[in-house]
Write a protein that holds these residues in place. Structure first.
Motif, mmCIF file in Angstrom:
data_model
loop_
_atom_site.group_PDB
_atom_site.id
_atom_site.type_symbol
_atom_site.label_atom_id
_atom_site.label_comp_id
_atom_site.label_asym_id
_atom_site.label_seq_id
_atom_site.Cartn_x
_atom_site.Cartn_y
_atom_site.Cartn_z
ATOM 1 N N HIS A 239 0.814 -1.211 0.000
ATOM 2 C CA HIS A 239 0.000 0.000 0.000
ATOM 3 C C HIS A 239 0.852 1.267 0.000
ATOM 4 C CE1 HIS A 239 0.636 0.961 4.270
ATOM 5 N NE2 HIS A 239 0.412 -0.322 4.552
ATOM 6 N N GLY A 240 2.154 1.138 0.271
ATOM 7 C CA GLY A 240 3.024 2.311 0.268
ATOM 8 C C GLY A 240 3.102 3.009 -1.080
ATOM 9 N N VAL A 241 2.802 2.283 -2.168
ATOM 10 C CA VAL A 241 2.836 2.925 -3.489
ATOM 11 C C VAL A 241 1.773 4.020 -3.592
ATOM 12 C CG1 VAL A 241 3.751 0.851 -4.596
ATOM 13 C CG2 VAL A 241 1.275 1.235 -4.547
ATOM 14 N N GLY A 242 0.808 3.986 -2.651
ATOM 15 C CA GLY A 242 -0.215 5.029 -2.649
ATOM 16 C C GLY A 242 0.371 6.414 -2.419
ATOM 17 N N GLY A 243 1.478 6.493 -1.678
ATOM 18 C CA GLY A 243 2.091 7.786 -1.402
ATOM 19 C C GLY A 243 2.553 8.497 -2.658
ATOM 20 N N PRO A 244 3.490 7.907 -3.428
ATOM 21 C CA PRO A 244 3.923 8.532 -4.682
ATOM 22 C C PRO A 244 2.782 8.727 -5.670
ATOM 23 C CG PRO A 244 5.420 6.772 -4.039
ATOM 24 C CD PRO A 244 4.252 6.696 -3.102
ATOM 25 N N PHE A 245 1.828 7.793 -5.676
ATOM 26 C CA PHE A 245 0.689 7.910 -6.584
ATOM 27 C C PHE A 245 -0.119 9.170 -6.279
ATOM 28 C CE2 PHE A 245 -3.924 7.195 -6.990
ATOM 29 C CZ PHE A 245 -4.030 7.159 -8.371
ATOM 30 N N TYR A 246 -0.454 9.374 -5.002
ATOM 31 C CA TYR A 246 -1.237 10.548 -4.637
ATOM 32 C C TYR A 246 -0.443 11.834 -4.847
ATOM 33 C CZ TYR A 246 -5.451 8.385 -2.763
ATOM 34 O OH TYR A 246 -6.644 7.730 -2.641
ATOM 35 N N ARG A 247 0.854 11.792 -4.606
ATOM 36 C CA ARG A 247 1.682 12.980 -4.830
ATOM 37 C C ARG A 247 1.615 13.403 -6.296
ATOM 38 N NH1 ARG A 247 7.520 14.138 -5.551
ATOM 39 N NH2 ARG A 247 8.043 16.019 -4.363
ATOM 40 N N PHE A 248 1.711 12.422 -7.192
ATOM 41 C CA PHE A 248 1.589 12.719 -8.616
ATOM 42 C C PHE A 248 0.183 13.197 -8.947
ATOM 43 C CE2 PHE A 248 0.001 11.138 -12.701
ATOM 44 C CZ PHE A 248 0.798 11.866 -13.575
ATOM 45 N N LEU A 249 -0.806 12.491 -8.408
ATOM 46 C CA LEU A 249 -2.195 12.786 -8.746
ATOM 47 C C LEU A 249 -2.614 14.184 -8.318
ATOM 48 C CD1 LEU A 249 -4.977 11.677 -9.719
ATOM 49 C CD2 LEU A 249 -5.372 10.998 -7.349
ATOM 50 N N LEU A 250 -2.314 14.558 -7.086
ATOM 51 C CA LEU A 250 -2.793 15.828 -6.539
ATOM 52 C C LEU A 250 -2.012 17.031 -7.066
ATOM 53 C CD1 LEU A 250 -3.484 14.743 -2.850
ATOM 54 C CD2 LEU A 250 -5.126 14.982 -4.729
ATOM 55 N N THR A 251 -0.893 16.775 -7.746
ATOM 56 C CA THR A 251 -0.143 17.876 -8.374
ATOM 57 C C THR A 251 0.024 17.592 -9.866
ATOM 58 O OG1 THR A 251 1.976 16.830 -7.782
ATOM 59 C CG2 THR A 251 1.080 18.458 -6.234
ATOM 60 N N HIS A 252 -1.009 17.047 -10.458
ATOM 61 C CA HIS A 252 -0.968 16.695 -11.879
ATOM 62 C C HIS A 252 -0.708 17.948 -12.709
ATOM 63 C CE1 HIS A 252 -2.091 15.102 -15.782
ATOM 64 N NE2 HIS A 252 -2.263 13.904 -15.261
ATOM 65 N N PRO A 253 0.225 17.910 -13.655
ATOM 66 C CA PRO A 253 0.547 19.116 -14.446
ATOM 67 C C PRO A 253 -0.659 19.742 -15.141
ATOM 68 C CG PRO A 253 2.166 17.381 -14.843
ATOM 69 C CD PRO A 253 1.081 16.758 -14.012
ATOM 70 N N ALA A 254 -1.633 18.918 -15.515
ATOM 71 C CA ALA A 254 -2.784 19.438 -16.266
ATOM 72 C C ALA A 254 -3.590 20.453 -15.478
ATOM 73 C CB ALA A 254 -3.690 18.281 -16.696
ATOM 74 N N ILE A 255 -3.654 20.307 -14.154
ATOM 75 C CA ILE A 255 -4.496 21.221 -13.369
ATOM 76 C C ILE A 255 -3.922 22.639 -13.366
ATOM 77 C CG2 ILE A 255 -5.365 19.354 -11.918
ATOM 78 C CD1 ILE A 255 -3.545 20.243 -9.694
ATOM 79 N N TYR A 256 -2.631 22.747 -13.569
ATOM 80 C CA TYR A 256 -2.002 24.064 -13.627
ATOM 81 C C TYR A 256 -2.020 24.612 -15.050
ATOM 82 C CZ TYR A 256 -0.379 22.118 -9.226
ATOM 83 O OH TYR A 256 -0.334 21.523 -7.997
ATOM 84 N N ALA A 257 -1.706 23.759 -16.004
ATOM 85 C CA ALA A 257 -1.688 24.200 -17.398
ATOM 86 C C ALA A 257 -3.069 24.690 -17.827
ATOM 87 C CB ALA A 257 -1.227 23.063 -18.304
ATOM 88 N N ARG A 258 -4.104 23.981 -17.421
ATOM 89 C CA ARG A 258 -5.462 24.363 -17.813
ATOM 90 C C ARG A 258 -5.904 25.659 -17.151
ATOM 91 N NH1 ARG A 258 -8.983 18.719 -17.831
ATOM 92 N NH2 ARG A 258 -7.772 17.620 -19.446
ATOM 93 N N ALA A 259 -5.284 26.002 -16.031
ATOM 94 C CA ALA A 259 -5.616 27.254 -15.345
ATOM 95 C C ALA A 259 -4.726 28.401 -15.811
ATOM 96 C CB ALA A 259 -5.488 27.069 -13.829
ATOM 97 N N GLY A 260 -3.880 28.131 -16.814
ATOM 98 C CA GLY A 260 -3.046 29.182 -17.374
ATOM 99 C C GLY A 260 -1.730 29.399 -16.656
#
Length: 311
Positions: A239-260
């Motif tokens: 279950h430790g893989v959840g840590g890096p997974f969530y880190r990537f997910l919650l700072t996904h590049p698309a959420i910033y690019a789409r907001a300009g």
């Protein structure tokens, strides 16, 4: 419009639990609870209500770049847009995870007694999760968002995961997918400046997920003491893989690019943001405390959760 099934922890079969209620007794309680309080999001949310033009889609303090110089440099309209993109990201992730869980539950049911209450509760959970996928999809459409989809290779991996999710691995994965979002949603419900329909959506999801979490936790509480050492090592560290997974997910590049915003700069700011890291730790705390309580918090998983900022 409400439907339902009860809310109580359960195991994956109909064997009696050691020193307590059996899996079946708990499943029956959860079934009854579901009958009393379940929702049909298509009618239980007013999808015709207009979006409030000057309200956030998530509480500002939960936005990944909140409290930074980058955040302060944005206009209120830009801040609201960032909150919209981060909501779309969370809802998109919810859809893909519910998909994985549903596939795993269906495969698990192939090996279970179809007359058992625990099997009936799993089917009820499947129904809940499919309605949640509809709810999240309609919410993304309602805010004029575009779902953030996994890449092709990621979707291929996702489709393989249900083949691995059996027994305690299934319930451990379910908790990783549900508990952090559940804790995050409870923080969202405290937001005063959030779109009303978002609060309604989160309330529905928190109410129904509480039963799912109870069911998964009960299984691990009952099975962990009797696990062979090798299975315990796998469950306690996988279950430790959840840590890096969530880190990537919650700072996904698309959420910033789409907001300009510059996605690389914004993600770098978010990942070093004390406010964001505090929110991550608060969201992971119930999950990591539970794994510790049942003896399923391995050294590797602890290191991975800590390295990702969740401990």
């Amino acid at each position: 419009m409400t439907r339902s099934v009860t809310a109580v922890p359960t195991r994956t079969d109909d064997r009696p639990a050691q020193g307590g209620r059996s899996r079946e007794e708990l499943a029956n309680r959860l079934l009854k609870g579901s009958v009393r309080k379940s929702y049909a999001p298509v009618v239980d949310i007013d999808w015709d209500a207009p979006i409030e033009p000057d309200m956030f889609f998530l509480p500002p303090e939960l936005i990944s770049i909140y409290g930074t110089e980058l955040w302060d440099s944005l206009s209120r309209a830009q801040q609201i847009e960032q909150s919209r993109q981060e909501l779309v990201n969370v809802l998109s992730a919810g859809i893909w995870f519910e998909n994985i869980l549903n596939q795993a539950l269906l495969r698990d049911l192939m090996h279970r007694n179809p007359t058992a209450a625990s099997s009936h509760y799993k089917l009820t959970e499947l129904g809940d999760e499919t309605r949640h996928m509809v709810m999240f999809g309609k919410a993304i459409d309602h805010v004029g968002g575009i779902p953030i989809r996994p890449r092709l290779y990621q979707r291929m991996i996702i489709n393989l995961l249900p083949l691995l999710f059996r027994g305690p691995i299934l319930w451990g994965a379910a908790l990783v997918g549900e508990e952090i979002f559940d804790a995050l949603q409870r923080q969202i419900l405290e937001g005063a400046e959030v779109q009303p329909f978002v609060l309604r959506l989160m309330r529905i999801h928190v109410t129904e997920e509480a039963r799912h979490i109870q069911f998964a936790r009960d299984d691990l509480r009952k099975t962990a003491p009797a696990m062979p050492w090798y299975r315990r090592v796998v469950v306690a560290n996988l279950h430790g893989v959840g840590g890096p997974f969530y880190r990537f997910l919650l700072t996904h590049p698309a959420i910033y690019a789409r907001a300009g915003l510059d996605p690389r700069q914004a993600r770098r700011v978010a990942r070093s943001n004390p406010n964001f890291l505090r929110s991550c730790r608060d969201s992971a705390e119930p999950l990591t405390e539970f794994f510790t309580e049942v003896g399923l918090m391995g050294r590797l998983s602890r290191r991975m959760w800590r390295g990702a900022g969740f401990l």
